[in-house]
Design an enzyme around this catalytic site. Structure first.
Site, PDB file in Angstrom:
ATOM      1  N   ASN A 209     -91.804  13.694   7.045  1.00  0.00           N
ATOM      2  CA  ASN A 209     -91.169  15.019   7.106  1.00  0.00           C
ATOM      3  C   ASN A 209     -90.618  15.387   5.737  1.00  0.00           C
ATOM      4  O   ASN A 209     -90.743  14.618   4.785  1.00  0.00           O
ATOM      5  CB  ASN A 209     -90.089  15.041   8.198  1.00  0.00           C
ATOM      6  CG  ASN A 209     -89.013  14.011   7.940  1.00  0.00           C
ATOM      7  OD1 ASN A 209     -88.306  14.060   6.938  1.00  0.00           O
ATOM      8  ND2 ASN A 209     -88.891  13.047   8.845  1.00  0.00           N
ATOM      9  N   ASP A 278     -89.319  10.860  15.240  1.00  0.00           N
ATOM     10  CA  ASP A 278     -89.101  10.573  16.657  1.00  0.00           C
ATOM     11  C   ASP A 278     -90.248   9.764  17.252  1.00  0.00           C
ATOM     12  O   ASP A 278     -90.077   9.046  18.227  1.00  0.00           O
ATOM     13  CB  ASP A 278     -88.947  11.889  17.433  1.00  0.00           C
ATOM     14  CG  ASP A 278     -87.622  12.569  17.112  1.00  0.00           C
ATOM     15  OD1 ASP A 278     -86.659  11.837  16.813  1.00  0.00           O
ATOM     16  OD2 ASP A 278     -87.553  13.799  17.133  1.00  0.00           O
ATOM     17  N   LYS A 288    -109.351   2.653   7.334  1.00  0.00           N
ATOM     18  CA  LYS A 288    -109.319   4.098   7.122  1.00  0.00           C
ATOM     19  C   LYS A 288    -110.211   4.798   8.155  1.00  0.00           C
ATOM     20  O   LYS A 288    -111.354   4.397   8.355  1.00  0.00           O
ATOM     21  CB  LYS A 288    -109.809   4.394   5.697  1.00  0.00           C
ATOM     22  CG  LYS A 288    -109.639   5.821   5.298  1.00  0.00           C
ATOM     23  CD  LYS A 288    -110.112   6.050   3.878  1.00  0.00           C
ATOM     24  CE  LYS A 288    -110.293   7.531   3.656  1.00  0.00           C
ATOM     25  NZ  LYS A 288    -111.208   7.806   2.577  1.00  0.00           N
ATOM     26  N   PRO A 305     -87.383   3.914  18.213  1.00  0.00           N
ATOM     27  CA  PRO A 305     -86.003   3.660  18.674  1.00  0.00           C
ATOM     28  C   PRO A 305     -85.056   4.696  18.074  1.00  0.00           C
ATOM     29  O   PRO A 305     -85.264   5.147  16.949  1.00  0.00           O
ATOM     30  CB  PRO A 305     -85.702   2.267  18.114  1.00  0.00           C
ATOM     31  CG  PRO A 305     -86.741   1.990  17.085  1.00  0.00           C
ATOM     32  CD  PRO A 305     -87.931   2.832  17.390  1.00  0.00           C
ATOM     33  N   ASP A 306     -84.049   5.091  18.856  1.00  0.00           N
ATOM     34  CA  ASP A 306     -83.014   5.996  18.331  1.00  0.00           C
ATOM     35  C   ASP A 306     -81.940   5.114  17.693  1.00  0.00           C
ATOM     36  O   ASP A 306     -81.136   4.485  18.389  1.00  0.00           O
ATOM     37  CB  ASP A 306     -82.436   6.847  19.465  1.00  0.00           C
ATOM     38  CG  ASP A 306     -81.490   7.917  18.926  1.00  0.00           C
ATOM     39  OD1 ASP A 306     -80.732   7.625  17.967  1.00  0.00           O
ATOM     40  OD2 ASP A 306     -81.511   9.042  19.446  1.00  0.00           O
ATOM     41  N   ILE A 307     -81.938   5.074  16.373  1.00  0.00           N
ATOM     42  CA  ILE A 307     -81.085   4.132  15.639  1.00  0.00           C
ATOM     43  C   ILE A 307     -79.607   4.449  15.851  1.00  0.00           C
ATOM     44  O   ILE A 307     -78.802   3.566  16.157  1.00  0.00           O
ATOM     45  CB  ILE A 307     -81.442   4.151  14.127  1.00  0.00           C
ATOM     46  CG1 ILE A 307     -82.931   3.812  13.944  1.00  0.00           C
ATOM     47  CG2 ILE A 307     -80.552   3.175  13.351  1.00  0.00           C
ATOM     48  CD1 ILE A 307     -83.460   4.027  12.538  1.00  0.00           C
ATOM     49  N   PHE A 323     -75.992  13.274  12.124  1.00  0.00           N
ATOM     50  CA  PHE A 323     -76.390  14.545  11.521  1.00  0.00           C
ATOM     51  C   PHE A 323     -77.305  15.261  12.512  1.00  0.00           C
ATOM     52  O   PHE A 323     -77.992  14.606  13.304  1.00  0.00           O
ATOM     53  CB  PHE A 323     -77.131  14.319  10.198  1.00  0.00           C
ATOM     54  CG  PHE A 323     -76.208  14.381   9.013  1.00  0.00           C
ATOM     55  CD1 PHE A 323     -75.250  13.398   8.811  1.00  0.00           C
ATOM     56  CD2 PHE A 323     -76.290  15.428   8.106  1.00  0.00           C
ATOM     57  CE1 PHE A 323     -74.389  13.462   7.728  1.00  0.00           C
ATOM     58  CE2 PHE A 323     -75.433  15.504   7.019  1.00  0.00           C
ATOM     59  CZ  PHE A 323     -74.475  14.520   6.829  1.00  0.00           C
ATOM     60  N   LYS A 337     -75.817  17.134  21.098  1.00  0.00           N
ATOM     61  CA  LYS A 337     -76.241  15.885  20.465  1.00  0.00           C
ATOM     62  C   LYS A 337     -75.068  14.917  20.306  1.00  0.00           C
ATOM     63  O   LYS A 337     -75.211  13.710  20.469  1.00  0.00           O
ATOM     64  CB  LYS A 337     -76.825  16.199  19.091  1.00  0.00           C
ATOM     65  CG  LYS A 337     -78.131  15.515  18.824  1.00  0.00           C
ATOM     66  CD  LYS A 337     -78.841  16.095  17.626  1.00  0.00           C
ATOM     67  CE  LYS A 337     -80.161  16.718  18.038  1.00  0.00           C
ATOM     68  NZ  LYS A 337     -80.932  17.234  16.922  1.00  0.00           N
ATOM     69  N   LYS A 341     -75.451  11.359  22.071  1.00  0.00           N
ATOM     70  CA  LYS A 341     -75.529  10.128  21.262  1.00  0.00           C
ATOM     71  C   LYS A 341     -74.228   9.318  21.342  1.00  0.00           C
ATOM     72  O   LYS A 341     -74.172   8.199  20.834  1.00  0.00           O
ATOM     73  CB  LYS A 341     -75.834  10.459  19.807  1.00  0.00           C
ATOM     74  CG  LYS A 341     -77.090  11.313  19.633  1.00  0.00           C
ATOM     75  CD  LYS A 341     -78.082  10.726  18.667  1.00  0.00           C
ATOM     76  CE  LYS A 341     -79.329  11.600  18.644  1.00  0.00           C
ATOM     77  NZ  LYS A 341     -80.432  11.032  17.902  1.00  0.00           N
TER      78      LYS A 341
END
Ligand code: CTP
Length: 397
Positions: A209, A278, A288, A305-307, A323, A337, A341
């Site tokens: 990203n 995600d 390749k 995994p959601d750290i 964040f 959020k 979280k």
């Protein structure tokens, strides 16, 4: 807090890096500091007092017996109203004298008579720096509370390579700014994640990203300026680690998760700035992927995994700051959020204007509501964020 209005005595000693002190004087002036200059006799062999006088708009001091000072006490008068004495470049000879408390010229006398902090930016040949005598003087000065800016390693004017190069002027200004920040996180251990992650498709292709890492790096720097011991787990970015911050470089979300798990124990604060992917590619290829008669490859994804959620759910979890980079409905998403979280504080921003940019406009959400930080450079935003959660932590005690 900025360095605007800070009164600095810039001391120059003899060394080829003295030419960089001209740029340093200018940079400090541009940052809003009031700069006075004192030079040793040796420094005047490398750069003339006239140059420094023109750049600072102030008379330059070179002599302990300057008749401009009525009572011949220039060493007292010059150092009294200063917020900092910064010696750059600082020679091995200067370090030796300062470590011994010698005062045989104007600069060393000012240093001995000071009431303000002393910062030293050494500049010398690698062998002189490595010499046990210089290293002994370094330890003595550190124990006396002297703050060191550098030196750095690299090519030297004498043709050798190694430790002893003076820091670049911009890096010295950054050290001066750091010195003046409130030490609201003294004794705390802070873990920060930053940057994007890269999820492999095949050996040459990734999904990533547009995160530049600038916000996370600014947060790491601001935490270190506030006196914390900082570890920065960073995805692939083109940024230098902030001075004094331990960086662990990773690429994928899984690697970031593993690095966080290894580093989080003993941390007081976890700040999750990274734009973690995600999803990862479930059917990534070892080889390749070839074009196959116009057929597009069918990628399958599985969730990473959601750290942040994992850290927040640990027993004895550190104080967690999340964040939220949102493309719309920033406030609603950020509030949701924070609860989802299970973290006390979320810093939210509009992804389109924040990611990759030098400025940001964060809004903080905690149990008391909404706190907009205004728009500004990411380092200023990071300092405000640090001040906010340091206050939350201090109140909790
Ligand atoms: N985060 C994380 N691990 C992930 C995803 C996100 O630690 N796998 C952290 C981010 O570093 C950030 C916070 O969670 O502090 C919110 O990230 P964000 O991408 O905005 O939210 P998501 O949880 O991914 O939710 P969504 O994609 O639905 O907006």
């Amino acid at each position: 807090m900025t360095v605007k209005g800070k009164r600095i005595l810039l001391g120059l000693t003899g060394g080829i890096a003295a030419y960089k002190a001209a740029e340093l004087a200018r940079a400090l002036g541009r940052a809003g500091c009031d700069v006075r200059v004192a030079m040793t006799e040796a420094a005047t062999r490398f750069i003339t007092p006239v140059t420094l006088q023109a750049l600072t708009g102030q008379a330059v001091w070179t002599d302990l017996w300057d008749p401009r000072v009525a009572d011949n006490m220039s060493h007292i008068e010059l150092s009294r109203d200063r917020d900092l004495i910064l010696v750059a470049p600082a020679s091995a000879d200067f370090m030796a004298k300062a470590a011994q408390g010698l005062a045989d010229d104007l600069l060393t006398t000012l240093v001995l008579a000071r009431r303000c902090p002393l910062m030293v930016a050494p500049a010398m040949n690698v062998e002189m720096w490595d010499n046990p005598a210089t290293q002994r003087n370094l330890r003595t000065l550190r124990a006396d509370g002297v703050v060191f800016a550098g030196p750095a390693a690299g090519d030297q004017a004498c043709g050798e390579t190694g430790m002893g190069r003076m820091l670049e002027p911009a890096a010295i200004v950054a050290e001066v700014e750091a010195l003046f920040q409130p030490k609201s996180l003294a004794g705390k251990r802070v873990l920060v994640t930053a940057g994007p992650t890269e999820e492999r498709i095949d050996p040459v292709r990734v999904i990533t990203n547009t995160s530049s890492g600038k916000m996370g790096y600014a947060v790491a720097r601001a935490a270190r300026e506030a006196g914390a011991e900082v570890t920065l787990v960073s995805g692939p970015v083109a940024l230098e680690a902030p001075a004094g911050v331990a960086r662990v470089s990773v690429r994928s979300a899984q690697q970031m998760f593993d690095a966080v798990k290894a580093a989080v124990k003993g941390s007081d604060i976890f700040i999750s700035v990274a734009a973690v992917a995600d999803w990862k590619v479930k059917n990534s290829s070892r080889q390749k992927i070839k074009k196959a008669n116009g057929r597009a490859p069918a990628l399958q994804f599985e969730e990473n995994p959601d750290i942040l959620a994992w850290v927040a759910a640990q027993k004895d979890a550190p104080f967690c700051v999340g964040f939220a980079a949102e493309s719309e409905k920033v406030e609603a998403h950020a509030r949701a959020k924070r609860l989802k979280k299970g973290v006390p504080l979320i810093a939210a921003n509009l992804a389109q204007t924040a990611m990759g940019a030098d400025d940001n406009a964060l809004t903080l959400y905690d149990d008391r509501g909404r706190h907009p930080l205004g728009r500004g450079p990411k380092l200023d935003q990071a300092r405000k964020l640090v001040a906010h959660f340091a206050a939350m932590l201090n109140k909790a005690r």
